[in-house]
Design an enzyme around this catalytic site. Structure first.
Site: not given
Ligand code: KIV
Length: 290
Positions: A52-53, A91, A120, A122, A189
């Site tokens: 989600d980055s 994500d 993934k 959080e 992280e």
């Molecule tokens: O969204 C992302 O890029 C991440 C990584 C930095 C682990 O969650």
């Protein structure tokens, strides 16, 4: 083509990651948000994360909170079309796994139907219920603890976590709860290296660190950070291996100079009319307007 890192041909699976931890072989993970970055990363790393980055790296957002399922699906589909051999993890964006198990399953299941191998998400103990719901539906889950960017408002900024006794022990408890709930790996992280190392040795599942020191089972960095494609101030845990921004801008500027001087395009970069049509086209005159 030559690689400085190890090349792989076989498809990476969830059991492969577990085996890497057992064998002491460090796992490599980076992000990809489109087909180009996926094709660059795929022969090099074990895991590709459609993170989600994408929100801050590609979409100009200040943080990941406005990233939606629609945005994630769009970017995941682009990456999945390249059929990576790396394990493809998508994500779960903010609010896509908080409301109900049903909604969480539909969102995560949609990722798998679009080509992701796993999702993934959080968070720690508070997310265990959702992790269990996903694992019960055969959706593999990678957890993410420590400096979780979706909690930026609660943390009061992007701050290293686990620095007080309670926080450190709480993180270790959360890590084990996620493992017990069925997570196949954890991203750690922005936490002290000793804490990440302790979590890694006490867990049977692999950990993948970012700003968590060398004691994890593997490392993840954002693609654009490794290649120096962003101009933002980078956190100290980022190591940049190319000045991609400068390199690409210089190449683009050479092309713009050639366009302006008339050096681009050359004859071999142009198409030609067939012989018989050359004079027809040369002698053509606009018809008079009626
Ligand atoms: O969204 C992302 O890029 C991440 C990584 C930095 C682990 O969650």
């Amino acid at each position: 083509m030559s690689f400085t890192s190890e090349q792989h041909c076989e498809r990476i699976t969830i059991p492969s990651l577990q085996q890497y931890k057992t064998q002491g072989r460090r796992i490599t993970m980076t992000t990809a948000y489109d087909a180009v970055s996926a094709r660059i990363a795929d022969p090099v790393v074990d895991v590709i994360l459609v993170g989600d980055s994408v929100g801050n790296v590609c979409l100009g957002l200040d943080n990941t909170l406005p990233v939606s399922m629609a945005m994630m699906n769009h970017h995941l589909e682009a990456v999945a079309r390249t059929r990576p051999r790396a394990l493809l993890v998508a994500d779960m964006p903010f609010l896509s796994f908080h409301v109900s198990p049903e909604e969480t399953i539909c969102n995560a299941g949609g990722f798998l139907q679009r080509g992701a191998d796993a999702v993934k998400l959080e968070g720690g103990a508070k997310r265990v219920k959702m992790v269990r719901a996903l694992v019960d539906c055969e959706i593999p889950v990678m957890g993410h603890l420590g400096l979780t960017p979706q909690s930026v408002n609660v943390m009061g900024g992007f701050k290293v976590q686990g620095k007080s006794g309670g926080d450190a022990v709480g993180l270790l408890d959360d890590a084990h709860r996620l493992q017990d709930a069925g997570c196949f790996a954890l991203v750690l992280e922005g936490i002290p290296a000793e804490l990440a190392a302790r979590a890694t040795e006490s867990l049977s599942i692999p950990t993948i660190g970012i700003g968590a020191g060398p004691g994890c089972s593997g490392q993840v960095l954002v693609f654009h950070d490794v290649l120096g494609l962003t101009q933002d101030r980078r956190p100290k845990f980022v190591r940049t291996y190319a000045d991609g921004f400068q390199l690409l801008q210089e190449a683009l500027s050479c092309w713009a100079t050639d366009v302006r001087s008339g050096a681009f395009p050359e004859p071999q970069e142009s198409y030609r009319l067939p012989e018989g049509l050359t004079s027809t086209v040369a002698n053509w005159k606009p018809s008079r307007a009626t």
